[in-house]
Design a protein around this motif. Structure first.
Motif, PDB file in Angstrom:
ATOM      1  N   MET A  15       0.749  -1.428  -0.056  1.00 32.30           N
ATOM      2  CA  MET A  15      -0.003   0.322   0.209  1.00 32.30           C
ATOM      3  C   MET A  15       0.971   0.884  -0.529  1.00 32.30           C
ATOM      4  O   MET A  15       0.774   2.125  -0.706  1.00 32.30           O
ATOM      5  N   ASP A  16       1.541   1.739   0.914  1.00 31.82           N
ATOM      6  CA  ASP A  16       2.850   2.582   1.050  1.00 31.82           C
ATOM      7  C   ASP A  16       3.202   2.798  -0.494  1.00 31.82           C
ATOM      8  O   ASP A  16       3.987   3.637  -1.118  1.00 31.82           O
ATOM      9  N   ALA A  17       4.122   1.501  -1.155  1.00 34.46           N
ATOM     10  CA  ALA A  17       4.207   1.362  -2.319  1.00 34.46           C
ATOM     11  C   ALA A  17       3.365   1.940  -3.651  1.00 34.46           C
ATOM     12  O   ALA A  17       3.977   3.549  -4.297  1.00 34.46           O
ATOM     13  N   ALA A  18       2.420   1.781  -3.097  1.00 37.16           N
ATOM     14  CA  ALA A  18       0.920   1.958  -4.495  1.00 37.16           C
ATOM     15  C   ALA A  18       0.630   3.559  -3.761  1.00 37.16           C
ATOM     16  O   ALA A  18       0.865   4.212  -4.545  1.00 37.16           O
ATOM     17  N   ARG A  19       0.830   4.039  -2.996  1.00 39.58           N
ATOM     18  CA  ARG A  19       0.613   5.167  -3.018  1.00 39.58           C
ATOM     19  C   ARG A  19       1.671   6.352  -3.257  1.00 39.58           C
ATOM     20  O   ARG A  19       0.978   7.266  -3.588  1.00 39.58           O
ATOM     21  N   GLU A  20       2.706   6.082  -2.660  1.00 39.85           N
ATOM     22  CA  GLU A  20       3.632   6.419  -3.255  1.00 39.85           C
ATOM     23  C   GLU A  20       4.173   7.216  -4.964  1.00 39.85           C
ATOM     24  O   GLU A  20       3.653   8.160  -5.536  1.00 39.85           O
ATOM     25  N   LEU A  21       3.849   5.892  -5.499  1.00 45.05           N
ATOM     26  CA  LEU A  21       3.694   6.155  -7.259  1.00 45.05           C
ATOM     27  C   LEU A  21       2.178   6.450  -7.472  1.00 45.05           C
ATOM     28  O   LEU A  21       2.428   6.980  -8.260  1.00 45.05           O
ATOM     29  N   PHE A  22       1.037   6.164  -7.227  1.00 43.72           N
ATOM     30  CA  PHE A  22      -0.365   6.931  -7.174  1.00 43.72           C
ATOM     31  C   PHE A  22      -0.116   8.746  -6.982  1.00 43.72           C
ATOM     32  O   PHE A  22      -0.176   8.843  -8.461  1.00 43.72           O
ATOM     33  N   ASP A  23       0.529   9.071  -5.997  1.00 44.28           N
ATOM     34  CA  ASP A  23       0.987  10.428  -6.025  1.00 44.28           C
ATOM     35  C   ASP A  23       2.284  10.687  -7.152  1.00 44.28           C
ATOM     36  O   ASP A  23       1.320  12.226  -7.450  1.00 44.28           O
ATOM     37  N   THR A  30      -0.233   4.305 -12.718  1.00 45.02           N
ATOM     38  CA  THR A  30       0.665   3.445 -12.306  1.00 45.02           C
ATOM     39  C   THR A  30      -0.482   1.781 -12.542  1.00 45.02           C
ATOM     40  O   THR A  30      -1.677   1.686 -12.518  1.00 45.02           O
ATOM     41  N   ARG A  31       0.831   0.648 -12.842  1.00 46.15           N
ATOM     42  CA  ARG A  31       0.526  -0.159 -12.777  1.00 46.15           C
ATOM     43  C   ARG A  31       0.714  -1.226 -12.233  1.00 46.15           C
ATOM     44  O   ARG A  31       1.637  -0.912 -11.286  1.00 46.15           O
ATOM     45  N   VAL A  32      -0.592  -2.223 -12.278  1.00 48.29           N
ATOM     46  CA  VAL A  32      -0.089  -3.245 -10.696  1.00 48.29           C
ATOM     47  C   VAL A  32       1.525  -3.609 -10.657  1.00 48.29           C
ATOM     48  O   VAL A  32       2.492  -4.165 -10.015  1.00 48.29           O
ATOM     49  N   SER A  33       2.324  -4.005 -12.106  1.00 39.60           N
ATOM     50  CA  SER A  33       3.648  -4.584 -12.221  1.00 39.60           C
ATOM     51  C   SER A  33       4.693  -3.333 -11.405  1.00 39.60           C
ATOM     52  O   SER A  33       5.949  -3.673 -10.649  1.00 39.60           O
ATOM     53  N   ASP A  34       4.276  -2.164 -11.435  1.00 40.86           N
ATOM     54  CA  ASP A  34       5.107  -1.290 -10.963  1.00 40.86           C
ATOM     55  C   ASP A  34       5.385  -0.997  -9.600  1.00 40.86           C
ATOM     56  O   ASP A  34       6.422  -0.995  -9.123  1.00 40.86           O
ATOM     57  N   VAL A  57      -6.636   0.522  -4.311  1.00 39.92           N
ATOM     58  CA  VAL A  57      -7.278   1.953  -4.856  1.00 39.92           C
ATOM     59  C   VAL A  57      -8.073   2.411  -3.697  1.00 39.92           C
ATOM     60  O   VAL A  57      -7.562   3.343  -2.524  1.00 39.92           O
ATOM     61  N   GLU A  58      -9.232   1.650  -3.368  1.00 40.03           N
ATOM     62  CA  GLU A  58      -9.727   2.049  -2.217  1.00 40.03           C
ATOM     63  C   GLU A  58      -9.707   1.788  -1.204  1.00 40.03           C
ATOM     64  O   GLU A  58      -9.694   2.380  -0.212  1.00 40.03           O
ATOM     65  N   ALA A  59      -7.916   0.863  -1.497  1.00 38.48           N
ATOM     66  CA  ALA A  59      -7.717   0.450   0.180  1.00 38.48           C
ATOM     67  C   ALA A  59      -6.589   1.309   0.581  1.00 38.48           C
ATOM     68  O   ALA A  59      -6.965   2.208   1.801  1.00 38.48           O
ATOM     69  N   VAL A  60      -6.337   2.003  -0.625  1.00 40.80           N
ATOM     70  CA  VAL A  60      -5.286   3.254  -0.515  1.00 40.80           C
ATOM     71  C   VAL A  60      -6.423   4.573   0.472  1.00 40.80           C
ATOM     72  O   VAL A  60      -5.363   5.287   1.426  1.00 40.80           O
TER      73      VAL A  60
END
Length: 140
Positions: A15-23, A30-34, A57-60
């Motif tokens: 989730m932290d990685a996703a949030r950083e990449l989403f930002d 942003t792809r799952v692979s990223d 996305v909903e969890a973040v």
């Protein structure tokens, strides 16, 4: 070398990685692979914790909403700061919310806000929290 971590730690790491990449790149780009590349795990690990990117996305968004709720409570309970200072803090929080949640950030705010509110129950709730906090702030 494979690194085993407790499930909650691994989920938080994703989730932290996703949030950083989403930002940085936006949700759509942003792809799952990223995300898994940033964490250094196989793509299957992502799907062990999240059924889809949409679920991630909903969890973040839910996590960000809880953080916003905490910040709003602190703002409303801060009676040491003058009204203008608290109003400025509210504006910072609101602009941050819009920038985090809106598909195109705040650059296209008038064009996208209603559409994004319609698509995301989490954004709708966060937006409602901001409106309620503003009313409480003004009434104080």
């Amino acid at each position: 070398m494979r690194v085993t971590k407790p499930p909650e730690e691994r989920r938080t790491e994703l989730m932290d990685a996703a949030r950083e990449l989403f930002d940085r790149h936006g949700v759509d780009k942003t792809r799952v692979s990223d995300i898994v590349k940033k964490v250094g795990v196989a793509q299957g690990v992502f799907y062990y914790y999240f059924a889809s990117k949409t679920e991630m996305v909903e969890a973040v968004a839910a996590q960000a909403s809880k953080e916003l709720q905490t910040q709003l409570a602190a703002l409303l309970n801060d009676h040491q700061t003058v009204f203008c200072g608290r109003l400025a803090r509210w504006l910072d929080l609101y602009i941050g919310l819009l920038d985090d949640f809106l598909a195109d950030g705040i650059d296209r705010l008038p064009d996208t806000l209603q559409a994004d509110l319609a698509k995301s129950p989490t954004l709708r709730r966060a937006h409602q929290m901001m409106e309620e906090a503003l009313l409480q702030l003004v009434e104080q």
